[in-house]
Write a protein that holds these residues in place. Structure first.
Motif, PDB file in Angstrom:
ATOM      1  N   ASN A  13       0.826  -1.205   0.022  1.00 38.06           N
ATOM      2  CA  ASN A  13       0.224  -0.034  -0.022  1.00 38.06           C
ATOM      3  C   ASN A  13       0.968   1.247   0.002  1.00 38.06           C
ATOM      4  O   ASN A  13       1.527   1.657   1.045  1.00 38.06           O
ATOM      5  N   ILE A  14       0.963   1.782  -1.122  1.00 35.59           N
ATOM      6  CA  ILE A  14       1.925   3.020  -1.204  1.00 35.59           C
ATOM      7  C   ILE A  14       0.926   4.235  -1.468  1.00 35.59           C
ATOM      8  O   ILE A  14      -0.146   4.363  -1.830  1.00 35.59           O
ATOM      9  N   LYS A  15       1.770   5.439  -1.619  1.00 32.13           N
ATOM     10  CA  LYS A  15       0.947   6.861  -1.849  1.00 32.13           C
ATOM     11  C   LYS A  15       1.218   7.128  -3.277  1.00 32.13           C
ATOM     12  O   LYS A  15       2.375   6.895  -3.734  1.00 32.13           O
ATOM     13  N   PRO A  16       0.133   6.924  -4.100  1.00 31.23           N
ATOM     14  CA  PRO A  16       0.330   7.106  -5.639  1.00 31.23           C
ATOM     15  C   PRO A  16       0.937   8.173  -6.041  1.00 31.23           C
ATOM     16  O   PRO A  16       1.773   8.240  -6.904  1.00 31.23           O
ATOM     17  N   GLU A  17       0.885   9.613  -5.285  1.00 31.81           N
ATOM     18  CA  GLU A  17       1.684  10.600  -5.700  1.00 31.81           C
ATOM     19  C   GLU A  17       3.057  10.719  -5.467  1.00 31.81           C
ATOM     20  O   GLU A  17       4.046  11.028  -6.460  1.00 31.81           O
ATOM     21  N   LEU A  18       3.486   9.626  -4.600  1.00 31.49           N
ATOM     22  CA  LEU A  18       4.996   9.441  -4.438  1.00 31.49           C
ATOM     23  C   LEU A  18       5.554   8.668  -5.580  1.00 31.49           C
ATOM     24  O   LEU A  18       6.756   8.634  -6.127  1.00 31.49           O
ATOM     25  N   ALA A  19       4.721   7.278  -5.993  1.00 34.00           N
ATOM     26  CA  ALA A  19       5.175   6.650  -6.904  1.00 34.00           C
ATOM     27  C   ALA A  19       5.206   7.362  -8.332  1.00 34.00           C
ATOM     28  O   ALA A  19       6.145   7.403  -8.983  1.00 34.00           O
ATOM     29  N   LYS A  20       4.147   8.404  -8.282  1.00 33.43           N
ATOM     30  CA  LYS A  20       4.089   9.174  -9.676  1.00 33.43           C
ATOM     31  C   LYS A  20       5.215   9.930  -9.867  1.00 33.43           C
ATOM     32  O   LYS A  20       5.885  10.745 -10.931  1.00 33.43           O
ATOM     33  N   SER A  21       5.882  10.639  -8.680  1.00 36.09           N
ATOM     34  CA  SER A  21       6.718  11.640  -8.459  1.00 36.09           C
ATOM     35  C   SER A  21       8.232  10.904  -8.593  1.00 36.09           C
ATOM     36  O   SER A  21       9.329  11.670  -8.917  1.00 36.09           O
ATOM     37  N   LEU A  22       8.357   9.367  -8.281  1.00 32.55           N
ATOM     38  CA  LEU A  22       9.863   8.952  -8.090  1.00 32.55           C
ATOM     39  C   LEU A  22      10.662   9.057  -9.343  1.00 32.55           C
ATOM     40  O   LEU A  22      11.751   9.651  -9.038  1.00 32.55           O
ATOM     41  N   PRO A  23      10.274   8.998 -10.234  1.00 23.68           N
ATOM     42  CA  PRO A  23      11.115   9.109 -11.673  1.00 23.68           C
ATOM     43  C   PRO A  23      11.722  10.469 -11.664  1.00 23.68           C
ATOM     44  O   PRO A  23      12.955  10.365 -11.624  1.00 23.68           O
ATOM     45  N   GLY A  24      11.004  11.433 -11.670  1.00 25.06           N
ATOM     46  CA  GLY A  24      11.637  12.807 -11.626  1.00 25.06           C
ATOM     47  C   GLY A  24      12.513  13.219 -10.642  1.00 25.06           C
ATOM     48  O   GLY A  24      13.554  13.728 -10.857  1.00 25.06           O
ATOM     49  N   ASN A  25      11.906  12.655  -9.301  1.00 23.43           N
ATOM     50  CA  ASN A  25      12.971  13.041  -8.075  1.00 23.43           C
ATOM     51  C   ASN A  25      14.123  12.349  -8.172  1.00 23.43           C
ATOM     52  O   ASN A  25      15.148  12.600  -7.484  1.00 23.43           O
ATOM     53  N   CYS A  26      14.058  11.230  -9.007  1.00 28.44           N
ATOM     54  CA  CYS A  26      15.521  10.286  -9.156  1.00 28.44           C
ATOM     55  C   CYS A  26      16.295  10.733 -10.306  1.00 28.44           C
ATOM     56  O   CYS A  26      17.275  10.121 -10.554  1.00 28.44           O
ATOM     57  N   GLY A  27      15.663  11.601 -10.915  1.00 25.72           N
ATOM     58  CA  GLY A  27      16.408  11.732 -12.238  1.00 25.72           C
ATOM     59  C   GLY A  27      16.213  11.011 -13.329  1.00 25.72           C
ATOM     60  O   GLY A  27      17.045  10.929 -14.316  1.00 25.72           O
ATOM     61  N   ILE A  28      15.042  10.185 -13.277  1.00 22.58           N
ATOM     62  CA  ILE A  28      14.837   9.247 -14.506  1.00 22.58           C
ATOM     63  C   ILE A  28      13.724   9.933 -15.288  1.00 22.58           C
ATOM     64  O   ILE A  28      12.588  10.176 -14.664  1.00 22.58           O
ATOM     65  N   THR A  29      14.104  10.134 -16.710  1.00 15.23           N
ATOM     66  CA  THR A  29      13.106  10.669 -17.494  1.00 15.23           C
ATOM     67  C   THR A  29      12.231   9.560 -18.189  1.00 15.23           C
ATOM     68  O   THR A  29      12.666   8.691 -18.720  1.00 15.23           O
ATOM     69  N   LEU A  30      10.769   9.851 -17.934  1.00 18.39           N
ATOM     70  CA  LEU A  30       9.942   9.129 -18.908  1.00 18.39           C
ATOM     71  C   LEU A  30       9.064   9.964 -19.637  1.00 18.39           C
ATOM     72  O   LEU A  30       8.522  10.927 -19.137  1.00 18.39           O
TER      73      LEU A  30
END
Length: 118
Positions: free
Chosen positions: A89-106
């Motif tokens: 059970n995760i926070k969807p907003e954190l999952a959505k922002s993870l790539p950008g926050n880690c410098g991974i571009t999608l």
């Protein structure tokens, strides 16, 4: 349930971009335990974090993206992540922002409907 699918969607999205950019047809060499090992540092953050993810989470996500080199690897990783996310059970907003926050571009939004076979 939506939260669980968000993690899978995030991680599926990471691998889908690699699939699009560098497809290959070899058999999967990556295992589900490899995938889980790389994303494990992100779980606590995705469940209850805020702000930027921890460095070890971003390192794991980047390692996973670079280790899934063939189409079969990417599909195997995608399926593993979708399966594992059903129990988290995760926070969807954190999952959505993870790539950008880690410098991974999608090039597309994170979606729980990503088809791992493509």
């Amino acid at each position: 349930m939506a939260s669980s699918t968000s993690l899978a969607a995030l991680l599926v999205a990471i691998f889908t971009i690699h699939l699009i950019l560098a497809p290959s047809s070899s058999d999967a060499a990556i295992t589900c335990s490899d995938v889980i090992k790389d994303v494990r540092p992100c779980i606590t953050y995705l469940k209850s974090g805020s702000g930027k993810p921890p460095a070890d989470c971003c390192t794991g996500a980047s390692n996973l993206a670079s280790s899934a080199t063939s189409t079969a690897d990417k599909q195997a990783a995608c399926n593993c992540l979708k399966s594992a996310a059903k129990n988290i059970n995760i926070k969807p907003e954190l999952a959505k922002s993870l790539p950008g926050n880690c410098g991974i571009t999608l090039p597309y939004p994170i979606s729980p409907t990503v088809d791992c076979s493509k």
